[in-house]
Scaffold this motif. Structure first.
Motif, mmCIF file in Angstrom:
data_model
loop_
_atom_site.group_PDB
_atom_site.id
_atom_site.type_symbol
_atom_site.label_atom_id
_atom_site.label_comp_id
_atom_site.label_asym_id
_atom_site.label_seq_id
_atom_site.Cartn_x
_atom_site.Cartn_y
_atom_site.Cartn_z
ATOM 1 N N PHE A 1 0.812 -1.204 0.000
ATOM 2 C CA PHE A 1 0.000 0.000 0.000
ATOM 3 C C PHE A 1 0.853 1.264 0.000
ATOM 4 O O PHE A 1 1.980 1.271 0.476
ATOM 5 C CB PHE A 1 -0.929 0.019 1.216
ATOM 6 N N GLN B 1 -4.883 6.811 -3.834
ATOM 7 C CA GLN B 1 -4.358 5.735 -4.666
ATOM 8 C C GLN B 1 -5.412 5.340 -5.684
ATOM 9 O O GLN B 1 -6.595 5.312 -5.382
ATOM 10 C CB GLN B 1 -3.993 4.510 -3.821
ATOM 11 N N GLU C 1 -5.354 -0.788 -8.399
ATOM 12 C CA GLU C 1 -5.203 -1.921 -7.496
ATOM 13 C C GLU C 1 -4.455 -1.613 -6.208
ATOM 14 O O GLU C 1 -4.519 -2.375 -5.260
ATOM 15 C CB GLU C 1 -4.472 -3.048 -8.221
ATOM 16 N N GLY D 1 -3.718 0.133 -2.758
ATOM 17 C CA GLY D 1 -4.526 0.785 -1.738
ATOM 18 C C GLY D 1 -3.748 1.801 -0.932
ATOM 19 O O GLY D 1 -2.534 1.920 -1.051
ATOM 20 N N ARG D 2 -4.479 2.516 -0.097
ATOM 21 C CA ARG D 2 -3.888 3.502 0.798
ATOM 22 C C ARG D 2 -3.683 2.854 2.157
ATOM 23 O O ARG D 2 -4.580 2.200 2.694
ATOM 24 C CB ARG D 2 -4.825 4.700 0.909
ATOM 25 N N ASP E 1 -6.385 3.081 4.818
ATOM 26 C CA ASP E 1 -7.664 2.445 4.500
ATOM 27 C C ASP E 1 -7.691 0.953 4.826
ATOM 28 O O ASP E 1 -8.753 0.339 4.827
ATOM 29 C CB ASP E 1 -8.000 2.619 3.015
ATOM 30 N N PHE E 2 -6.541 0.348 5.095
ATOM 31 C CA PHE E 2 -6.472 -1.100 5.265
ATOM 32 C C PHE E 2 -6.037 -1.532 6.664
ATOM 33 O O PHE E 2 -5.552 -2.649 6.845
ATOM 34 C CB PHE E 2 -5.541 -1.711 4.207
ATOM 35 N N GLY F 1 -6.727 -9.481 -1.773
ATOM 36 C CA GLY F 1 -7.039 -8.454 -0.790
ATOM 37 C C GLY F 1 -6.793 -8.875 0.640
ATOM 38 O O GLY F 1 -7.076 -8.142 1.573
#
Length: 102
Positions: A66, A71, A74, A76-77, A80-81, A101
């Motif tokens: 990430f 972003q 595909e 991610g930030r 956010d995860f 994911g």
């Protein structure tokens, strides 16, 4: 070997399927990294910071690391995860996932 050098070697080797590799057009700015650290409420390690400065996240076939800030596609930030801040995950920063994911 430093992670940045190892990733660069893998990219240059041609062993990855180019259709499954996502390389951002620029690295994260210092301001983007600082903003992401504020959102994470923790400091990003020096080695992880170096990766973000070089690529701001990267997708290597089944591995996605990430990035910071907005972003697209595909990648991610980081903020956010993240999982909930319970005792089991205290101090943990989730830096990537596989292609599904997870």
């Amino acid at each position: 070997m430093h992670a940045i050098q190892k990733i660069q070697q893998v990219l240059e080797s041609g062993i990855l399927l180019s259709d499954l590799v996502v390389i951002p057009s620029r690295g994260a700015t210092t301001q983007e990294i600082i903003q992401e650290e504020r959102m994470l409420s923790r400091t990003i390690s020096a080695q992880h910071r170096s990766l973000l400065e070089n690529w701001n996240g990267i997708g290597l076939e089944v591995l996605r690391l990430f990035g910071c800030g907005v972003q697209t596609g595909e990648l991610g930030r980081l903020s956010d995860f993240q999982v909930s801040q319970d005792a089991e995950y205290d101090g943990v920063v989730i830096i990537g996932s596989d292609a599904s994911g997870l």
